[in-house]
Motif scaffolding. Structure first.
Motif, PDB file in Angstrom:
ATOM      1  N   GLU A  81     100.783  23.943  39.978  1.00  0.00           N
ATOM      2  CA  GLU A  81      99.727  23.249  39.258  1.00  0.00           C
ATOM      3  C   GLU A  81      99.921  21.725  39.239  1.00  0.00           C
ATOM      4  O   GLU A  81      98.746  21.064  39.196  1.00  0.00           O
ATOM      5  N   LYS A  82     101.107  21.228  39.385  1.00  0.00           N
ATOM      6  CA  LYS A  82     101.306  19.663  39.085  1.00  0.00           C
ATOM      7  C   LYS A  82     100.790  19.349  40.421  1.00  0.00           C
ATOM      8  O   LYS A  82     100.046  18.269  40.412  1.00  0.00           O
ATOM      9  N   ASN A  83     100.989  19.757  41.578  1.00  0.00           N
ATOM     10  CA  ASN A  83     100.569  19.464  42.863  1.00  0.00           C
ATOM     11  C   ASN A  83      99.169  19.503  42.994  1.00  0.00           C
ATOM     12  O   ASN A  83      98.378  18.702  43.780  1.00  0.00           O
ATOM     13  N   ALA A  84      98.601  20.447  42.306  1.00  0.00           N
ATOM     14  CA  ALA A  84      97.026  20.698  42.679  1.00  0.00           C
ATOM     15  C   ALA A  84      96.478  19.666  41.882  1.00  0.00           C
ATOM     16  O   ALA A  84      95.385  19.139  42.169  1.00  0.00           O
ATOM     17  N   ASN A  85      96.690  19.318  40.606  1.00  0.00           N
ATOM     18  CA  ASN A  85      96.370  18.319  39.701  1.00  0.00           C
ATOM     19  C   ASN A  85      96.387  16.935  40.525  1.00  0.00           C
ATOM     20  O   ASN A  85      95.325  16.022  40.541  1.00  0.00           O
ATOM     21  N   PHE A  86      97.479  16.775  41.059  1.00  0.00           N
ATOM     22  CA  PHE A  86      97.744  15.515  41.912  1.00  0.00           C
ATOM     23  C   PHE A  86      96.687  15.232  43.130  1.00  0.00           C
ATOM     24  O   PHE A  86      96.236  14.296  43.321  1.00  0.00           O
ATOM     25  N   CYS A  87      96.581  16.404  44.073  1.00  0.00           N
ATOM     26  CA  CYS A  87      95.773  16.215  44.967  1.00  0.00           C
ATOM     27  C   CYS A  87      94.150  16.000  44.458  1.00  0.00           C
ATOM     28  O   CYS A  87      93.457  15.454  45.403  1.00  0.00           O
ATOM     29  N   SER A  88      93.816  16.980  43.411  1.00  0.00           N
ATOM     30  CA  SER A  88      92.626  16.814  42.785  1.00  0.00           C
ATOM     31  C   SER A  88      92.106  15.264  42.138  1.00  0.00           C
ATOM     32  O   SER A  88      91.371  14.659  42.524  1.00  0.00           O
ATOM     33  N   SER A  89      93.142  14.810  41.505  1.00  0.00           N
ATOM     34  CA  SER A  89      93.063  13.273  41.070  1.00  0.00           C
ATOM     35  C   SER A  89      93.080  12.339  41.960  1.00  0.00           C
ATOM     36  O   SER A  89      92.332  11.426  41.692  1.00  0.00           O
ATOM     37  N   GLU A  90      93.700  12.320  43.140  1.00  0.00           N
ATOM     38  CA  GLU A  90      93.743  11.620  44.073  1.00  0.00           C
ATOM     39  C   GLU A  90      92.766  11.725  45.354  1.00  0.00           C
ATOM     40  O   GLU A  90      92.520  10.891  46.428  1.00  0.00           O
ATOM     41  N   GLY A  91      92.032  13.012  45.038  1.00  0.00           N
ATOM     42  CA  GLY A  91      90.887  13.090  46.252  1.00  0.00           C
ATOM     43  C   GLY A  91      91.564  13.549  47.581  1.00  0.00           C
ATOM     44  O   GLY A  91      90.975  12.908  48.609  1.00  0.00           O
ATOM     45  N   LEU A  92      92.595  14.006  47.788  1.00  0.00           N
ATOM     46  CA  LEU A  92      93.375  14.147  48.859  1.00  0.00           C
ATOM     47  C   LEU A  92      92.709  15.454  49.835  1.00  0.00           C
ATOM     48  O   LEU A  92      92.560  16.337  49.096  1.00  0.00           O
ATOM     49  N   ASP A  93      92.591  15.199  50.976  1.00  0.00           N
ATOM     50  CA  ASP A  93      92.165  16.292  51.873  1.00  0.00           C
ATOM     51  C   ASP A  93      93.166  17.109  52.529  1.00  0.00           C
ATOM     52  O   ASP A  93      93.084  17.573  53.735  1.00  0.00           O
ATOM     53  N   PHE A  94      94.339  16.785  52.179  1.00  0.00           N
ATOM     54  CA  PHE A  94      95.590  17.527  52.509  1.00  0.00           C
ATOM     55  C   PHE A  94      96.256  18.285  51.243  1.00  0.00           C
ATOM     56  O   PHE A  94      95.893  17.946  50.100  1.00  0.00           O
ATOM     57  N   PHE A  95      97.097  19.360  51.610  1.00  0.00           N
ATOM     58  CA  PHE A  95      97.537  19.959  50.439  1.00  0.00           C
ATOM     59  C   PHE A  95      99.156  19.818  50.382  1.00  0.00           C
ATOM     60  O   PHE A  95      99.793  19.295  51.350  1.00  0.00           O
ATOM     61  N   MET A  96      99.806  20.196  49.089  1.00  0.00           N
ATOM     62  CA  MET A  96     101.123  20.096  49.061  1.00  0.00           C
ATOM     63  C   MET A  96     101.561  21.451  48.801  1.00  0.00           C
ATOM     64  O   MET A  96     101.022  22.451  48.404  1.00  0.00           O
ATOM     65  N   LEU A  97     103.049  21.697  49.114  1.00  0.00           N
ATOM     66  CA  LEU A  97     103.814  22.735  49.022  1.00  0.00           C
ATOM     67  C   LEU A  97     104.905  22.756  47.839  1.00  0.00           C
ATOM     68  O   LEU A  97     105.495  21.629  47.698  1.00  0.00           O
ATOM     69  N   SER A  98     104.866  23.600  46.974  1.00  0.00           N
ATOM     70  CA  SER A  98     105.800  23.644  45.783  1.00  0.00           C
ATOM     71  C   SER A  98     107.160  24.175  46.153  1.00  0.00           C
ATOM     72  O   SER A  98     107.254  25.466  46.513  1.00  0.00           O
ATOM     73  N   ASP A  99     108.213  23.444  46.319  1.00  0.00           N
ATOM     74  CA  ASP A  99     109.506  23.951  46.737  1.00  0.00           C
ATOM     75  C   ASP A  99     110.265  23.937  45.504  1.00  0.00           C
ATOM     76  O   ASP A  99     111.603  23.398  45.546  1.00  0.00           O
ATOM     77  N   GLN A 100     110.125  24.654  44.545  1.00  0.00           N
ATOM     78  CA  GLN A 100     110.760  24.805  43.226  1.00  0.00           C
ATOM     79  C   GLN A 100     112.157  25.542  43.634  1.00  0.00           C
ATOM     80  O   GLN A 100     112.267  26.453  44.075  1.00  0.00           O
ATOM     81  N   GLY A 101     113.296  24.763  43.128  1.00  0.00           N
ATOM     82  CA  GLY A 101     114.612  25.344  43.487  1.00  0.00           C
ATOM     83  C   GLY A 101     115.115  24.385  44.540  1.00  0.00           C
ATOM     84  O   GLY A 101     116.428  24.306  44.772  1.00  0.00           O
ATOM     85  N   GLY A 102     114.289  23.794  45.530  1.00  0.00           N
ATOM     86  CA  GLY A 102     114.868  22.810  46.431  1.00  0.00           C
ATOM     87  C   GLY A 102     115.472  23.524  47.632  1.00  0.00           C
ATOM     88  O   GLY A 102     115.992  22.918  48.517  1.00  0.00           O
ATOM     89  N   ILE A 103     115.173  25.009  47.976  1.00  0.00           N
ATOM     90  CA  ILE A 103     115.759  25.543  49.050  1.00  0.00           C
ATOM     91  C   ILE A 103     115.250  24.930  50.499  1.00  0.00           C
ATOM     92  O   ILE A 103     116.029  24.692  51.165  1.00  0.00           O
ATOM     93  N   THR A 104     113.920  24.717  50.598  1.00  0.00           N
ATOM     94  CA  THR A 104     113.546  24.249  51.641  1.00  0.00           C
ATOM     95  C   THR A 104     113.958  22.808  52.001  1.00  0.00           C
ATOM     96  O   THR A 104     114.114  22.467  53.115  1.00  0.00           O
TER      97      THR A 104
END
Length: 203
Positions: free
Chosen positions: A122-145
């Protein structure tokens, strides 16, 4: 320098906390910084360039389920996979805006930009929307990747964050280049990535 970096991560942790709670947390982070002055920049070894990039399958900010390394390479594109500490922070916002400003240049080079952080979807989605980004983010919760890519920083009592590092992956899924010292030159980082992409594609 280590303390300043820990302090920047500390600011990500304190949003929404009371002043007294922030003071307590700052005291703990200050102590952690002094006790971990020899802490390596990454929590694990960087993957080898020329070899297959570490696999992953992470939820994306577009609400389209998860995205894997195979998903990114199946269309024959180069991938700029960049790890960042936290959405809406000053450095991460500046970095994302620079990538967005150059998006047409990346597309011309048959490449795509994908961000990774430990932030929730949700936070990454809001960030992409607020900044008008034409690329997306991935959520690595836990930091495994992040750990698999040698891009994880762990702070005692606060958890794991993604260090600011960028990886270039070719259409076959091989890791071709790693930028580790991004923090000190965020404003010109996108241009550096474009130059390296051109170099790798022409080799």
């Amino acid at each position: 320098m280590r303390f300043l970096y820990l302090f920047s991560l500390f600011t990500i942790c304190v949003r929404g906390l009371s002043v007294s709670s922030r003071r307590d947390l700052f005291s703990q982070v200050s102590s952690a910084a002094l006790l971990t002055s020899a802490l390596p920049a990454t929590a694990s070894t960087l993957p080898e360039t020329g070899a297959k990039a570490p696999d992953f399958d992470l939820p994306n900010s577009r609400g389209e389920g998860s995205t894997s390394l195979n998903t990114l390479t199946q269309d024959g594109k180069w991938t700029v996979l960049y790890f960042y500490p936290g959405a809406f922070t000053s450095g991460c916002t500046l970095e994302a805006r620079a990538f967005q400003a150059d998006i047409a240049k990346y597309q011309k080079l048959n490449s795509q930009i994908v961000g990774v952080s430990v932030d929730p979807v949700e936070k990454n989605a809001n960030f992409c929307s607020s900044e008008g980004l034409d690329f997306f983010m991935l959520s690595d919760q836990g930091g495994i990747t992040s750990k698999a890519y040698g891009s994880a920083v762990s702070i005692p009592g606060f958890g794991t964050f993604s260090n600011r590092q960028t990886y270039i992956i070719d259409p076959k899924g091989s890791l071709r280049w790693v930028f580790t010292d991004v923090e000190s030159h965020i404003p010109r980082h996108s241009q550096e990535v474009l130059e390296k992409l051109e170099e790798l594609k022409s080799a």
